[in-house]
Motif scaffolding. Sequence first.
Motif, mmCIF file in Angstrom:
data_model
loop_
_atom_site.group_PDB
_atom_site.id
_atom_site.type_symbol
_atom_site.label_atom_id
_atom_site.label_comp_id
_atom_site.label_asym_id
_atom_site.label_seq_id
_atom_site.Cartn_x
_atom_site.Cartn_y
_atom_site.Cartn_z
ATOM 1 N N CYS A 92 -5.616 -32.996 67.951
ATOM 2 C CA CYS A 92 -6.738 -33.197 68.069
ATOM 3 C C CYS A 92 -7.937 -33.128 67.001
ATOM 4 O O CYS A 92 -8.887 -33.751 66.797
ATOM 5 N N CYS A 119 -5.467 -28.039 69.851
ATOM 6 C CA CYS A 119 -4.415 -28.481 69.104
ATOM 7 C C CYS A 119 -4.791 -29.230 67.771
ATOM 8 O O CYS A 119 -5.545 -29.659 67.813
ATOM 9 N N CYS A 156 -4.537 -27.534 75.451
ATOM 10 C CA CYS A 156 -5.598 -27.680 74.574
ATOM 11 C C CYS A 156 -6.777 -28.041 75.401
ATOM 12 O O CYS A 156 -6.759 -28.665 76.216
ATOM 13 N N CYS A 207 -7.526 -32.122 74.780
ATOM 14 C CA CYS A 207 -6.672 -33.162 75.023
ATOM 15 C C CYS A 207 -5.989 -32.902 76.431
ATOM 16 O O CYS A 207 -5.525 -33.690 76.858
HETATM 17 ZN ZN LIG Z 1 -5.411 -31.562 71.684
#
Ligand SMILES: [Zn+2]
Length: 244
Positions: free
Chosen positions: A31, A28, A6, A9
């Motif tokens: 998030c 993702c 991602c 993150c």
């Molecule tokens: Zn993420």
Amino acid sequence: MDRIVCVNCGRELGLLSLKDRLADGFVCLQCLVPVGITRLENSAAFSSAEVRALISARTPLIENFSPTRKIGSHLRIDDVNKAFKVRKEVFAFSNLASFELLEDGEIVTSGGLGRALVGGALFGGVGAVVGGVTGGKRSRSVTTSMSIQLNLRNCHRATATIPFIKSEIKQNSSVYKSIRAAAGECLSALQTIIDSQEQADHTERSETAFNSAADEILKFKQLIDAGIISVEEFEAKKQQLLDL
Ligand SMILES: [Zn+2]
């Protein structure tokens, strides 16, 4: 296949992970969901930097949202944090570019950034309403759909809709009148969001103009120090630049 992570993150994402494809990577859903994005519309048009900026801009809006004004369940406005909520989704004031009231697919009234205020109160008793009347004369006695469409900018979606009528209602009924009054209140409130945004844009432009004038003056000050221009020439230039 390369492992994918991602862009926000850094978590590793498997084939089955819920994620949106960006222009240059993946983000993702873990998030996106906490910042109120269940789906990133047209996600492939976003760069990873844009998505990170979007997530960090939305985090305080979502966390701090606390309405100061409510119009039924249609629209909630937080004037302190400059955010509004439509059907469980929070947007920043700056996301609202324009809006229009649609009745049976026709634009009845509209408003937005940079548009002249035309026309009087379309919806009696709810204060001045907004925008020009662009719809034609209506002769039908029933309405089958009514909604306000919000056109958004710098946002995870291009439009949002506030629904008012989804099935046939007689226009002379009291239900219709109260729905129309609520729609009118929403239009007025949306225009206050646009107005405050235009005010903020104007202030920002003035500040930018002042800062660039100050930069120019500093350059001319260096020209005096270097003996290239006289103090009189400098003062004249300064007056000219500050006369914004
Ligand atoms: Zn993420």
